[in-house]
Design an enzyme around this catalytic site. Structure first.
Site, PDB file in Angstrom:
ATOM      1  N   GLN A 608       0.827  -1.204   0.000  1.00 43.57           N
ATOM      2  CA  GLN A 608       0.000   0.000   0.000  1.00 43.57           C
ATOM      3  C   GLN A 608       0.863   1.256   0.000  1.00 43.57           C
ATOM      4  O   GLN A 608       0.569   2.229  -0.709  1.00 43.57           O
ATOM      5  CB  GLN A 608      -0.906  -0.020   1.233  1.00 43.57           C
ATOM      6  CG  GLN A 608      -2.088   0.917   1.139  1.00 43.57           C
ATOM      7  CD  GLN A 608      -3.033   0.758   2.315  1.00 43.57           C
ATOM      8  OE1 GLN A 608      -2.739   1.243   3.401  1.00 43.57           O
ATOM      9  NE2 GLN A 608      -4.140   0.083   2.117  1.00 43.57           N
ATOM     10  N   ASP A 633     -17.128   8.939  -8.878  1.00 42.67           N
ATOM     11  CA  ASP A 633     -18.057   8.621  -7.794  1.00 42.67           C
ATOM     12  C   ASP A 633     -18.225   9.860  -6.930  1.00 42.67           C
ATOM     13  O   ASP A 633     -17.361  10.739  -6.912  1.00 42.67           O
ATOM     14  CB  ASP A 633     -17.558   7.453  -6.949  1.00 42.67           C
ATOM     15  CG  ASP A 633     -18.682   6.800  -6.145  1.00 42.67           C
ATOM     16  OD1 ASP A 633     -19.842   7.221  -6.316  1.00 42.67           O
ATOM     17  OD2 ASP A 633     -18.400   5.890  -5.348  1.00 42.67           O
ATOM     18  N   GLU A 667     -26.122  18.102  -6.846  1.00 44.06           N
ATOM     19  CA  GLU A 667     -25.823  16.777  -7.398  1.00 44.06           C
ATOM     20  C   GLU A 667     -25.176  16.869  -8.771  1.00 44.06           C
ATOM     21  O   GLU A 667     -24.245  16.149  -9.075  1.00 44.06           O
ATOM     22  CB  GLU A 667     -27.121  15.962  -7.491  1.00 44.06           C
ATOM     23  CG  GLU A 667     -26.926  14.563  -8.042  1.00 44.06           C
ATOM     24  CD  GLU A 667     -26.074  13.687  -7.147  1.00 44.06           C
ATOM     25  OE1 GLU A 667     -25.417  12.768  -7.654  1.00 44.06           O
ATOM     26  OE2 GLU A 667     -26.043  13.942  -5.937  1.00 44.06           O
ATOM     27  N   LEU A 857      -5.442   5.419  -0.462  1.00 38.56           N
ATOM     28  CA  LEU A 857      -5.726   4.004  -0.206  1.00 38.56           C
ATOM     29  C   LEU A 857      -5.658   3.696   1.289  1.00 38.56           C
ATOM     30  O   LEU A 857      -4.919   4.320   2.034  1.00 38.56           O
ATOM     31  CB  LEU A 857      -4.743   3.114  -0.964  1.00 38.56           C
ATOM     32  CG  LEU A 857      -4.898   3.068  -2.487  1.00 38.56           C
ATOM     33  CD1 LEU A 857      -3.931   2.056  -3.079  1.00 38.56           C
ATOM     34  CD2 LEU A 857      -6.321   2.705  -2.878  1.00 38.56           C
TER      35      LEU A 857
END
Length: 857
Positions: A608, A633, A667, A857
């Site tokens: 990682q 997203d 949105e 991450l």
């Protein structure tokens, strides 16, 4: 800002400037809005009482919020306009031909699913009539009574809106039919005429809504109780007393017209409730916590949670705790009396409230105005004693024993789902009232769920460093291989810092030694870090040490934390990633103390960290050149603030990513233009030219937003390409995870199992008017696997279905936090992690130096 690479330059800057000019010109064209009188609707009853409390809270503020925030004279937003524009999409779809998006590659499979075919008797359906009254009638109740009298004469069921639209299951006339009746109030003659309009298409919005209502009635006939959108059997709940939990089994039911015809989707659901109510939780917190922080702790534990009131089986989200109110407070009832909450619940539900001094809970519900797209805010007051908590707390989710015990009831295998589905069908068949509802509208339901063929895509080959390749295998898991092979792009770690407290000093040094031993396996050079011991674990100490001990030359800062605290984690991420541009790795000391798994744990941390420094771990073969893959997203952290994560690939092997996040107040925003511009410029800087094809995969779009997304979002990307004068083509794909569709592998012996990874379903249960397919990318041994739904909204690349399906499956292999496949393509998961990190913890964008590293991450 000088040296800030996140600011668009060149053509990107010109594009942003052009967008600003367009907006300014639009404002000048419209002109300044004139002052308009606002007609305020005064709340009554409990809402009025709540409003008084909220006004009392806001004394000294410049403005006092009112219940009705949106006056009827306000102009609709651009999103509202688009929503209204596409509200009649189903009408235009009636004239469209069904779309097919079938591929051919892969091995054929025999599959089953949780869909049941619904048949309509020939000559039956939904017929629309216009109802006219002469002389005209305004009273809705009188209209209903007259139409009911007509239905008795005809001998038919009906759906009537009380206005002029009537739906019947049979056609009674080709033109019109009149009835002479007596007005029940004035006893005057009145003529009612039914004018035939048309037979509704099965996929019509009104038609599907009617069929869903019919199945809602059937669920109530079978003694299922509606909680939220789904239906549960409250009589056969499973008790888990050791954790103060109970699990209600139930179903999600939906009717839709799909590629294979009219279908009912029936999915097994479970609702987890705590036997503890909100009042008991408040008492527990009060006993355990310091009184000075009681209210703050109570709000953290209750606000945002979903509660169920058993007296009406409704669910509510808790938006606030009203400490100033209690059940003895009064409000004006519908008949004009002043009544307390104590009296109200005793009169209406025969419920005695035991503690009259408990605070009240507040739920804010948005209610759509009649005949308008605007909404009013309705305030609902709840008694904690009557509110049972639903779902699991974070503490429960982190408890292995709790999750194991709950999973015994909620983790349902494919065979168990099929049994539950067929039991439901048998109950419908045996119930005379349920059969009557279906037969009245000419419907019949198949006795079995649907069987259909599917395909399994070929197993992928995982490529590591030094040209080493390994087959992903039937379980698509390469955990052992990634720990024993060199990564594709190792990054030397020469300047790093490890922070720890005194009690974790041994853990910190053991961790570093394990990291140094694994460095050669990864293929990188790793130097000894600088150790920084903290005097205590207070958040203020972390702030002070980071400001004094870190600078931009540090590659990564590792924090070994005694406990997990959100405030400390947020401070570390904000100071390091946002202000200094230094990647961080926060590790719980308890995680490193597990000596039996220390090698596996440190291996994952080292991998990682390599990604956070800009390295790459593995890839799969992509048979194309000049393509850019983007993932989008959105994280919703509150009612007025969202964070959009935008991630795009930078190289041919799709192992390096450019990431940017942007705060948006609505949105749909214009952010995509700026983010897409920067992504194109970064791609050109890396490859010397712009991409020939662009694949954009968008997560987080529901069915109701598909057409708006297609028009509004895709248009932004096309405008940027036009500005750059590029012939680049775009394929825009929406990915949906939260679906009720389930796919099962039908074995030769009749047993049902989870389908293997790479299973594709692209017909029969797919949408009738969209290019879409289902993909099962993972291997699941417990419970039932959830397929992922892909919808190709826009495709000027003219890609074959096989190409899109194979690409999406390949991308599910590239998420570097997991040595296996994940449910969605990696760029979507990266965008999800990015948006969540910025929106939930940092509250500010990351430094530009981290844009080409997977620092989140």
């Amino acid at each position: 800002m000088e040296g800030d690479s996140s600011v668009p330059r060149g053509r990107g800057a010109k594009l942003i400037e052009l967008m600003k000019k367009q907006k300014e010109a639009a404002v000048r064209a419209v002109g300044a809005p004139e002052e308009e009188s606002k007609e305020e609707t005064m709340p009554r009853g409990r809402a009025a009482r709540l409003l008084q409390v909220m006004k009392a809270r806001s004394v000294g503020a410049a403005t006092v919020p009112t219940v009705s925030q949106t006056p009827s004279t306000s102009k609709p937003s651009e999103v509202q306009k688009l929503s209204e524009e596409f509200s009649q999409v189903s009408l235009s779809q009636q004239t469209r031909e069904p779309l097919s998006y079938k591929g051919t590659s892969g091995k054929e499979l025999r599959l089953s699913c949780n869909y049941i075919r619904l048949s309509v008797e020939e000559g039956r359906g939904v017929f629309e009539y216009e109802v006219t009254f002469y002389p005209n009638l305004d009273a809705k109740n009188i209209r209903f009574r007259l139409v009911n009298n007509i239905m008795k004469e005809i001998g038919s069921v009906k759906v009537f809106d009380g206005g002029h639209i009537l739906f019947l299951p049979t056609k009674i006339t080709d033109t019109s039919k009149s009835f002479d009746l007596i007005q029940p109030i004035s006893n005057e003659p009145i003529k009612v005429t039914l004018i035939y309009k048309k037979k509704k298409s099965l996929g019509d919005k009104d038609c599907l809504q009617l069929y869903n209502v019919l199945f809602k009635r059937i669920m109530h006939i079978l003694d299922y109780t509606q909680m939220g959108r789904n239906y549960y059997d409250t009589e056969h709940r499973h008790l888990i007393p050791q954790h103060r939990l109970e699990v209600y089994p139930g179903f999600a039911v939906a009717v839709d017209e799909l590629e294979g015809g009219l279908m009912v989707c029936l999915d097994t659901q479970h609702r987890v409730l705590r036997t503890q109510n909100a009042y008991e939780l408040l008492i527990d917190i009060k006993q355990k916590m310091n009184p000075r922080v009681f209210k703050e702790t109570a709000q953290k534990n209750i606000l945002g949670s979903i509660v169920l009131t058993r007296y009406n089986h409704k669910t509510y989200i808790v938006d606030d705790i009203l400490w100033e109110m209690n059940p003895t407070c009064t409000f004006t009832s519908r008949d004009g009396r002043e009544i307390s909450f104590l009296e109200y619940y005793k009169t209406e539900y025969n419920i005695d409230i035991h503690d009259p001094n408990q605070p009240m809970l507040l739920h804010k519900k948005k209610v759509k105005k009649s005949g308008s797209s605007e909404t009013d805010e309705r305030l609902i007051c709840l008694v904690p004693e009557l509110c049972h908590l639903t779902g699991l707390s974070d503490e429960m989710r982190n408890d292995f024993k709790v999750m194991k015990d709950v999973g015994m009831y909620t983790r349902v295998t494919p065979a168990q789902r099929i049994v539950a589905l067929r039991t439901y069908l048998d109950n419908v068949k045996k119930n005379a009232n349920a059969q009557k509802i279906l037969s009245e509208w000419g419907l019949s339901i198949s006795p079995n769920n649907l069987l259909m063929p599917g395909r399994q895509l070929d197993v992928e080959t995982i490529n590591f460093g030094k040209n080493v390749s390994k087959n992903a295998g039937p379980n698509v898991d390469w955990n052992r291989e990634v720990a024993n092979n060199q990564v594709i792009t190792p990054v030397d770690l020469r300047n790093w810092v490890v922070f720890y407290t005194d009690r974790d000093s041994k853990i910190a040094r053991d961790f570093v030694q394990c990291m140094l031993r694994f460095a050669s396996t990864m293929g990188c050079v790793m130097s000894q870090p600088r150790y920084e011991q903290l005097p205590d674990d207070q958040t203020s100490t972390y702030v002070k040490v980071v400001q004094q001990k870190l600078n931009r030359d540090i590659q990564i800062a590792v924090f070994i934390s005694p406990t997990m605290r959100t405030d400390r984690y947020s401070v570390i991420k904000k100071l390091c990633c946002s202000q200094l541009g230094v990647a961080t790795q926060v590790i719980l000391a308890r995680t490193l103390s597990r000596q039996d798994k220390i090698r596996s744990i440190v291996t994952k941390i080292a991998l990682q960290i390599n990604c956070k420094l800009g390295g790459s771990l593995w890839t799969v073969k992509f048979p194309f050149q000049g393509w850019m893959i983007c993932g989008i997203d959105v994280y919703h952290g509150g009612p007025n603030a969202s964070v959009c994560g935008f991630v795009s690939s930078l190289n041919e092997s799709v192992t390096r990513w450019y990431s940017t996040a942007h705060f948006q107040t609505k949105e749909l925003g214009d952010f995509y233009k700026a983010a897409f511009t920067k992504s194109l410029e970064r791609y050109k800087n890396e490859n010397g030219s712009f991409p020939a094809k662009i694949i954009i995969i968008r997560d987080g779009v529901g069915d109701g937003q598909l057409e708006v997304t297609k028009r509004y979002e895709v248009e932004q990307f096309e405008e940027v390409l036009k500005f750059f004068e590029l012939t680049t083509t775009i394929c825009f794909i929406v990915v949906q995870k939260r679906i009720n569709s389930r796919v099962f592998h039908s074995m030769s012996d009749g047993k049902m199992e989870n389908p293997p990874p790479g299973t594709i379903v692209d017909h029969t249960i797919t949408r009738r008017y969209y290019y879409d397919f289902f993909l099962v990318p993972q291997s699941v041994k417990q419970g039932t696997v959830n397929p992922t739904h892909y919808i190709v909204l826009h495709d000027t690349c003219k890609l074959k279905p096989d190409h899109v399906q194979r690409l999406c499956y390949k991308l599910c292999h590239l998420y570097y936090n997991w040595p296996g496949t994940i449910r969605v393509p990696a760029p979507c998961q990266y965008a999800h992690k990015l948006a969540g990190m910025v929106g939930q913890y940092m509250k500010s964008p990351a430094a530009p130096d981290l844009a080409e590293k997977l620092w989140y991450l």
